[in-house]
Write a protein that holds these residues in place. Structure first.
Motif, PDB file in Angstrom:
ATOM      1  N   ARG A  33     -37.889  86.121   0.273  1.00  0.00           N
ATOM      2  CA  ARG A  33     -38.644  87.334  -0.044  1.00  0.00           C
ATOM      3  C   ARG A  33     -38.794  88.112   1.258  1.00  0.00           C
ATOM      4  O   ARG A  33     -39.457  87.644   2.198  1.00  0.00           O
ATOM      5  N   VAL A  34     -38.145  89.273   1.347  1.00  0.00           N
ATOM      6  CA  VAL A  34     -38.133  90.046   2.591  1.00  0.00           C
ATOM      7  C   VAL A  34     -39.492  90.723   2.768  1.00  0.00           C
ATOM      8  O   VAL A  34     -40.062  91.269   1.827  1.00  0.00           O
ATOM      9  N   MET A 114     -30.230  93.286   4.570  1.00  0.00           N
ATOM     10  CA  MET A 114     -31.612  92.854   4.368  1.00  0.00           C
ATOM     11  C   MET A 114     -32.536  93.880   3.695  1.00  0.00           C
ATOM     12  O   MET A 114     -33.689  93.558   3.420  1.00  0.00           O
ATOM     13  N   LEU A 115     -32.068  95.107   3.415  1.00  0.00           N
ATOM     14  CA  LEU A 115     -33.000  96.119   2.902  1.00  0.00           C
ATOM     15  C   LEU A 115     -33.179  95.977   1.384  1.00  0.00           C
ATOM     16  O   LEU A 115     -32.695  96.757   0.577  1.00  0.00           O
ATOM     17  N   ALA A 116     -33.898  94.911   1.040  1.00  0.00           N
ATOM     18  CA  ALA A 116     -34.094  94.541  -0.364  1.00  0.00           C
ATOM     19  C   ALA A 116     -35.381  93.736  -0.469  1.00  0.00           C
ATOM     20  O   ALA A 116     -35.874  93.200   0.524  1.00  0.00           O
ATOM     21  N   GLU A 117     -35.943  93.680  -1.674  1.00  0.00           N
ATOM     22  CA  GLU A 117     -37.150  92.867  -1.854  1.00  0.00           C
ATOM     23  C   GLU A 117     -36.849  91.384  -1.707  1.00  0.00           C
ATOM     24  O   GLU A 117     -37.682  90.614  -1.226  1.00  0.00           O
ATOM     25  N   GLU A 118     -35.669  90.979  -2.156  1.00  0.00           N
ATOM     26  CA  GLU A 118     -35.242  89.579  -2.013  1.00  0.00           C
ATOM     27  C   GLU A 118     -33.771  89.544  -1.606  1.00  0.00           C
ATOM     28  O   GLU A 118     -32.995  90.401  -2.036  1.00  0.00           O
ATOM     29  N   GLU A 315     -40.499 102.363   0.001  1.00  0.00           N
ATOM     30  CA  GLU A 315     -40.097 103.516  -0.810  1.00  0.00           C
ATOM     31  C   GLU A 315     -39.611 104.669   0.064  1.00  0.00           C
ATOM     32  O   GLU A 315     -39.016 105.620  -0.422  1.00  0.00           O
ATOM     33  N   GLU A 316     -39.911 104.643   1.369  1.00  0.00           N
ATOM     34  CA  GLU A 316     -39.556 105.769   2.246  1.00  0.00           C
ATOM     35  C   GLU A 316     -38.456 105.392   3.250  1.00  0.00           C
ATOM     36  O   GLU A 316     -38.469 105.837   4.397  1.00  0.00           O
ATOM     37  N   ALA A 317     -37.514 104.589   2.787  1.00  0.00           N
ATOM     38  CA  ALA A 317     -36.444 104.142   3.694  1.00  0.00           C
ATOM     39  C   ALA A 317     -35.625 105.323   4.225  1.00  0.00           C
ATOM     40  O   ALA A 317     -35.243 105.342   5.404  1.00  0.00           O
ATOM     41  N   GLN A 318     -35.374 106.308   3.374  1.00  0.00           N
ATOM     42  CA  GLN A 318     -34.603 107.473   3.859  1.00  0.00           C
ATOM     43  C   GLN A 318     -35.350 108.179   4.996  1.00  0.00           C
ATOM     44  O   GLN A 318     -34.735 108.606   5.977  1.00  0.00           O
ATOM     45  N   ALA A 319     -36.671 108.288   4.852  1.00  0.00           N
ATOM     46  CA  ALA A 319     -37.464 108.939   5.910  1.00  0.00           C
ATOM     47  C   ALA A 319     -37.410 108.126   7.197  1.00  0.00           C
ATOM     48  O   ALA A 319     -37.356 108.680   8.314  1.00  0.00           O
ATOM     49  N   ILE A 335     -39.308  99.055   8.490  1.00  0.00           N
ATOM     50  CA  ILE A 335     -39.623  99.308   7.078  1.00  0.00           C
ATOM     51  C   ILE A 335     -40.331  98.059   6.550  1.00  0.00           C
ATOM     52  O   ILE A 335     -39.774  96.954   6.607  1.00  0.00           O
ATOM     53  N   ALA A 336     -41.574  98.249   6.079  1.00  0.00           N
ATOM     54  CA  ALA A 336     -42.322  97.120   5.506  1.00  0.00           C
ATOM     55  C   ALA A 336     -41.894  96.969   4.041  1.00  0.00           C
ATOM     56  O   ALA A 336     -41.754  97.966   3.321  1.00  0.00           O
ATOM     57  N   VAL A 337     -41.698  95.734   3.617  1.00  0.00           N
ATOM     58  CA  VAL A 337     -41.217  95.482   2.255  1.00  0.00           C
ATOM     59  C   VAL A 337     -42.296  94.697   1.512  1.00  0.00           C
ATOM     60  O   VAL A 337     -42.629  93.583   1.913  1.00  0.00           O
TER      61      VAL A 337
END
Ligand SMILES: NC(=O)c1ccc[n+]([C@@H]2O[C@H](COP(=O)([O-])OP(=O)(O)OC[C@H]3O[C@@H](n4cnc5c(N)ncnc54)[C@H](OP(=O)(O)O)[C@@H]3O)[C@@H](O)[C@H]2O)c1
Length: 339
Positions: A33-34, A114-118, A315-319, A335-337
């Motif tokens: 769980r990332v 790694m840019l995923a919830e899991e 939710e703001e990964a693009q930013a 980025i906090a997940v």
């Protein structure tokens, strides 16, 4: 489970959050769980299509993440449910020197990152996070931390306390390099285009700071402040616009760790600038899982807290990418997940 995907070259607008299908764990695999992901210049290169590898399918981006183990598959023995782990940039480079087989895949480069919830990774790709280190701090280590560690402590020419390290700019690799150098009793010199960022670098313990815009011949300043000796290690992240100045900044017998190209790649290096001074030009390709374990252990023991400039929600990964691209950051963008 939510994950971001990007088709390399599709630009930051191409970074999209999708529902990602779940699957069973295979032999040796671990579900993580990332909790935090940190960005690197390389993630911008993947987005713009300028990264080393050609990939023609969408991938989950980003190499650098940390989280907790939710489940383990058959045959897993190194890792347990509940472990706090960070993923190694190169999942097949566990130890020893680099080799083609070990660096054949890189997270968020040519395979899912790694840019995923899991995420699901092989247990051998994971390093345990020291108990005192947060997920956010650990997420800065796999690429930026390992690269700076490798350049200063593994690939340099026998660096010793009191020696001088030169860092270019105040991005992720350089600021972590400054913090590692300071914690190890090394003298750090750092450059930046911004006097405000240099003031922050002095607060972190930089012995000397140089504005490379107002001192375009900054190598002369490096020699001046070191009494003509130069730096024993240079973390060369600039590329075309800086490499010859980095060489000129290095001490006799010193190492120029060739890391990046924020000003582009190309240009010429005159071999004569190395031979009479016995300087070494050393290519750095991030590092191994063992280096990740070492840099986290060192940072934890030294009480080193990586400089995190900003933390964006998932939710703001693009930013977060756009902020990184602006170059306004000092240190790392995270980025906090999840919560
Ligand atoms: N070889 C490897 O294994 C490896 C690993 C990690 C990173 N890298 C590479 O290393 C580089 C840095 O990565 P990063 O993630 O730390 O990037 P980053 O956080 O985006 O930092 C970039 C910083 O570079 C500085 N900069 C820009 N132009 C410069 C110039 N002409 N001279 C000196 N500094 C300049 C700027 O600092 P100021 O705002 O202070 O001016 C900027 O903030 C990239 O090229 C990346 O691809 C390579």
């Amino acid at each position: 489970m939510r994950a971001y995907q990007i088709l390399p070259g599709a630009g930051i607008d191409g970074l999209q959050s999708v529902d990602y299908p779940d699957r069973e764990l295979g032999t040796g695999e671990v579900r993580v769980r990332v909790r935090a992901v940190s960005l690197n210049y390389r993630d911008l290169m993947v987005a713009s299509g300028n990264y080393l590898v050609n990939v023609d399918e969408s991938i989950i981006p980003c190499s650098d993440g940390a989280g907790e183990v939710l489940a383990v598959g058959p045959g897993v023995s190194r890792i347990q449910v509940g472990d706090r782990v960070a993923a190694s940039f190169f999942p097949y480079w566990h130890d020893g020197p680099a080799a083609p087989d070990k660096v054949r895949h890189a997270l968020g480069g040519d395979i899912d990152g790694m840019l995923a919830e899991e995420v699901i990774l092989h247990e051998d790709a994971l390093a345990r996070i020291p108990a005192g280190m947060s997920f956010i701090d650990a997420s800065t280590m796999p690429c930026a931390g390992v690269t700076a560690w490798n350049a200063i402590f593994e690939s340099s020419n026998n660096i010793r306390p009191g020696d001088t390290v030169l860092l270019l700019g105040t991005g992720g690799v350089s600021v972590l390099g400054l913090q590692l150098a300071k914690a190890a009793g090394l003298q750090a010199i750092i450059t930046s285009s911004s006097d405000d960022k240099l003031a922050r670098a002095r607060e972190l313990g930089a012995a000397h700071t140089i504005n490379y815009r107002t001192h375009p011949e900054w190598q002369e300043e490096v020699l001046r402040v070191t009494g003509g000796t130069g730096a024993h290690v240079v973390l060369e992240v600039g590329g075309q616009g800086t490499v010859n100045r980095s060489i000129a900044s290095a001490a006799m017998g010193g190492s120029i760790a060739v890391i990046g190209g924020v000003s582009g790649f190309g240009g010429e290096v005159n071999p004569a600038s190395l031979l009479a001074s016995a300087r070494r030009l050393v290519g750095i390709y991030v590092g191994s899982r063992t280096m990740l374990e070492k840099v986290m252990r060192f940072a934890d023991g030294a009480g080193l807290q990586p400089v995190v400039d900003r933390v964006f929600p998932f939710e703001e990964a693009q930013a977060a990418y756009r902020y990184m691209e602006s170059g306004a950051h000092f240190g790392k963008v995270v980025i906090a997940v999840g919560e």
